[in-house]
Design an enzyme around this catalytic site. Structure first.
Site, PDB file in Angstrom:
ATOM      1  N   HIS A  45       0.872  -1.178   0.000  1.00  0.00           N
ATOM      2  CA  HIS A  45       0.000   0.000   0.000  1.00  0.00           C
ATOM      3  C   HIS A  45       0.913   1.232   0.000  1.00  0.00           C
ATOM      4  O   HIS A  45       2.025   1.177   0.523  1.00  0.00           O
ATOM      5  CB  HIS A  45      -0.818  -0.055   1.291  1.00  0.00           C
ATOM      6  CG  HIS A  45      -1.894   0.975   1.426  1.00  0.00           C
ATOM      7  ND1 HIS A  45      -1.647   2.269   1.812  1.00  0.00           N
ATOM      8  CD2 HIS A  45      -3.231   0.892   1.264  1.00  0.00           C
ATOM      9  CE1 HIS A  45      -2.789   2.933   1.875  1.00  0.00           C
ATOM     10  NE2 HIS A  45      -3.769   2.119   1.549  1.00  0.00           N
ATOM     11  N   ASP A  61       3.119  -4.447   8.147  1.00  0.00           N
ATOM     12  CA  ASP A  61       1.902  -3.676   7.935  1.00  0.00           C
ATOM     13  C   ASP A  61       0.731  -4.641   8.143  1.00  0.00           C
ATOM     14  O   ASP A  61       0.436  -5.477   7.287  1.00  0.00           O
ATOM     15  CB  ASP A  61       1.913  -3.091   6.515  1.00  0.00           C
ATOM     16  CG  ASP A  61       0.583  -2.448   6.133  1.00  0.00           C
ATOM     17  OD1 ASP A  61      -0.398  -2.601   6.887  1.00  0.00           O
ATOM     18  OD2 ASP A  61       0.533  -1.796   5.064  1.00  0.00           O
ATOM     19  N   GLN A  83      -4.524  -5.158   7.107  1.00  0.00           N
ATOM     20  CA  GLN A  83      -5.536  -6.140   6.675  1.00  0.00           C
ATOM     21  C   GLN A  83      -5.483  -7.422   7.485  1.00  0.00           C
ATOM     22  O   GLN A  83      -6.519  -8.033   7.743  1.00  0.00           O
ATOM     23  CB  GLN A  83      -5.343  -6.470   5.180  1.00  0.00           C
ATOM     24  CG  GLN A  83      -5.500  -5.283   4.252  1.00  0.00           C
ATOM     25  CD  GLN A  83      -6.927  -4.721   4.239  1.00  0.00           C
ATOM     26  OE1 GLN A  83      -7.896  -5.413   4.503  1.00  0.00           O
ATOM     27  NE2 GLN A  83      -7.042  -3.438   3.942  1.00  0.00           N
ATOM     28  N   LYS A 111     -10.348  -0.899  10.433  1.00  0.00           N
ATOM     29  CA  LYS A 111     -10.386  -2.113   9.604  1.00  0.00           C
ATOM     30  C   LYS A 111     -10.563  -3.345  10.476  1.00  0.00           C
ATOM     31  O   LYS A 111     -10.502  -4.471  10.017  1.00  0.00           O
ATOM     32  CB  LYS A 111      -9.097  -2.239   8.788  1.00  0.00           C
ATOM     33  CG  LYS A 111      -8.966  -1.150   7.725  1.00  0.00           C
ATOM     34  CD  LYS A 111      -7.693  -1.319   6.949  1.00  0.00           C
ATOM     35  CE  LYS A 111      -7.320  -0.059   6.207  1.00  0.00           C
ATOM     36  NZ  LYS A 111      -8.076   0.139   4.968  1.00  0.00           N
ATOM     37  N   CYS A 164      -4.724   2.272  -3.615  1.00  0.00           N
ATOM     38  CA  CYS A 164      -3.486   2.831  -3.055  1.00  0.00           C
ATOM     39  C   CYS A 164      -2.307   1.894  -3.277  1.00  0.00           C
ATOM     40  O   CYS A 164      -1.460   1.718  -2.388  1.00  0.00           O
ATOM     41  CB  CYS A 164      -3.635   3.140  -1.564  1.00  0.00           C
ATOM     42  SG  CYS A 164      -4.766   4.477  -1.247  1.00  0.00           S
TER      43      CYS A 164
HETATM   44  N1  PMP Z   1      -1.737  -0.776   4.534  1.00  0.00           N
HETATM   45  C1  PMP Z   1      -2.716  -1.513   4.008  1.00  0.00           C
HETATM   46  C2  PMP Z   1      -2.413  -2.896   3.512  1.00  0.00           C
HETATM   47  C3  PMP Z   1      -4.005  -1.003   3.926  1.00  0.00           C
HETATM   48  O1  PMP Z   1      -4.982  -1.741   3.399  1.00  0.00           O
HETATM   49  C4  PMP Z   1      -4.260   0.300   4.398  1.00  0.00           C
HETATM   50  C5  PMP Z   1      -5.647   0.909   4.290  1.00  0.00           C
HETATM   51  N2  PMP Z   1      -6.281   0.691   3.062  1.00  0.00           N
HETATM   52  C6  PMP Z   1      -3.209   1.017   4.968  1.00  0.00           C
HETATM   53  C7  PMP Z   1      -1.965   0.457   5.011  1.00  0.00           C
HETATM   54  C8  PMP Z   1      -3.408   2.391   5.527  1.00  0.00           C
HETATM   55  O2  PMP Z   1      -4.296   2.340   6.592  1.00  0.00           O
HETATM   56  P1  PMP Z   1      -4.949   3.672   7.194  1.00  0.00           P
HETATM   57  O3  PMP Z   1      -5.497   4.427   6.017  1.00  0.00           O
HETATM   58  O4  PMP Z   1      -6.037   3.157   8.085  1.00  0.00           O
HETATM   59  O5  PMP Z   1      -3.893   4.396   7.910  1.00  0.00           O
END
Ligand code: PMP
Length: 405
Positions: free
Chosen positions: A122, A199, A202, A225, A363
């Site tokens: 991401h 990270d 998910q 999430k 993203c």
């Molecule tokens: N890493 C991953 C794999 C994600 O799916 C996301 C959110 N889509 C993020 C980082 C960023 O998370 P947040 O926007 O809640 O800070």
């Protein structure tokens, strides 16, 4: 077996019609819905004991502080960290990763050093490292992805060296669903003396996570999430490592003593938590963790795998749609592409049937570029989804494909 009817009753938002159809919510990788206990905890704080935390000399401040710190203990248990001090509250995964990039980077990364990430990250796990590398004259290396969405681990072996200071990879990809072999990644990184950040945006909602068993150095998650509120996240860090890091931001709460000549900093985790925190959302997060624990993470993982297999079998049979990401280990995410239908059209036409999915690059632009596409139509499932909802989704997809010829 999960009692899905009972579970669904705990999520008020699911019981509504969208565009004249019952809502089928398949956008869980973007954010999950909240059980009533979380919503009531938010309401209860603002109605009953809204106060600032720490150092209050009155009943409500004491109550808010206790509930606030209870969430730290709940997260420590949820991740099986050794102690509460290893849990830093943040705004979310993005802030947790930036915190490590800024502080660990400031202390340990020098010109000529290397940081390794993967091709399925991401943007939140790409950009902070790019910023750090630019500042320090370090180099960012990328583990490539195979055609099936799994990482090319043979290249990882070649990238690792004594120059590697940190490896930061996603546990479960939001764009493809791929579960990375994080244990192997961590072990090999440690063998060259590098630290590892995971990270967990998910993975935290789909897989049981034990940071001691993984032996990761840092682990980031987002509350929203994980059936909790937006604006709350956490960073796990091994205590002996956190203690060596400089502060991320300066302000109240993160200090021991301030004079104009010199300030001394608070102990971890408070050193990384300046200013008035997100009290209500932090308090409500504990209820989300308790909700997930009450169902059981093993049961959640098993049921979501059933849903993933059920949906994958049916969608694979639809001519004209391709599933991007077919790695053997996946969380319940299905990313669709089509040669004739734009992902956005798929999303809009499903929405007309009350079915919520996400379209776009998720993203993960470098990943999309790797596969020569602009985006996908992503279906992401949770334990409150049902096979009946998947049947409706599949029927919708079949109709749309037929319409486009
Ligand atoms: N890493 C991953 C794999 C994600 O799916 C996301 C959110 N889509 C993020 C980082 C960023 O998370 P947040 O926007 O809640 O800070």
């Amino acid at each position: 077996m999960l009692d899905i009817d009972k579970i669904r009753k705990d999520f008020p938002i699911l019981h509504q019609e969208v565009n004249g159809h019952p809502l089928a919510y398949f956008d869980n990788a973007a954010t999950t819905q909240k059980p009533i206990s979380v919503i009531e905890a938010l309401d209860g704080y603002y109605r009953g004991y809204n106060s600032n935390v720490h150092r209050g000399a009155h009943f409500m401040a004491d109550k808010a502080t206790r509930h606030f710190e209870d969430t730290r203990t709940a997260l420590q248990k949820f991740l099986n960290a050794k102690e509460d001090a290893e849990i830093v509250f943040t705004k979310g995964t993005t802030e947790s990763i930036n915190l490590v990039a800024q502080t660990f980077g400031k202390k340990f990364v020098k010109e000529g050093d290397e940081i390794i990430i993967s091709a399925i990250e991401h943007h939140a796990n790409i950009v902070p490292w790019q910023m750090l590398c630019e500042e320090k004259g370090a180099t960012l290396k990328v583990i490539p992805v195979l055609d099936n969405g799994a990482l090319d681990m043979s290249v990882y072996d070649e990238l690792l060296s004594e120059k590697t200071k940190l490896v930061s990879v996603v546990y479960a990809s939001n764009a493809l669903g791929t579960i990375n072999p994080v244990r192997e990644i961590i072990k090999k990184a440690h063998a060259v003396g590098a630290k590892v950040m995971i990270d967990g945006a998910q993975s935290s909602s789909h897989l049981p996570v034990d940071v001691q068993e993984l032996d990761c150095d840092f682990y980031a998650l987002s509350g929203h999430k994980l059936y909790g509120p937006t604006g709350f996240g956490a960073l796990f860090g091994k205590k002996e490592l956190l203690e060596q890091l400089p502060p991320f931001m300066g302000g109240g709460e993160m200090i021991k003593e301030v004079t104009f000549e010199k300030t001394t900093y608070n102990d971890v985790p408070f050193r990384f938590e300046p200013g008035t925190p997100n009290i209500a959302d932090t308090i409500a997060m504990r209820l989300a963790l308790e909700y997930v624990d009450a169902i059981g993470k093993d049961k959640i993982a098993a049921y979501e795998t059933e849903l993933l297999n059920y949906a994958t079998d049916k969608i694979e049979k639809i001519d004209g749609l391709n599933i991007l990401g077919t790695a053997p280990e996946k969380v319940s995410v299905i990313s669709l592409t089509s040669e004739t239908i734009h992902p956005y059209d798929l999303g809009m036409m499903l929405d007309a049937r009350g079915i919520a999915i996400r379209t776009g690059h998720h993203c993960a632009q470098p990943l999309m570029k790797r596969f020569g596409i602009e985006g996908t139509a992503r279906i992401s499932m949770s334990f409150y989804n049902t096979e009946a909802e998947i049947d409706r989704l599949v029927e919708g997809l079949e109709r749309i494909v037929k319409m486009f010829g």
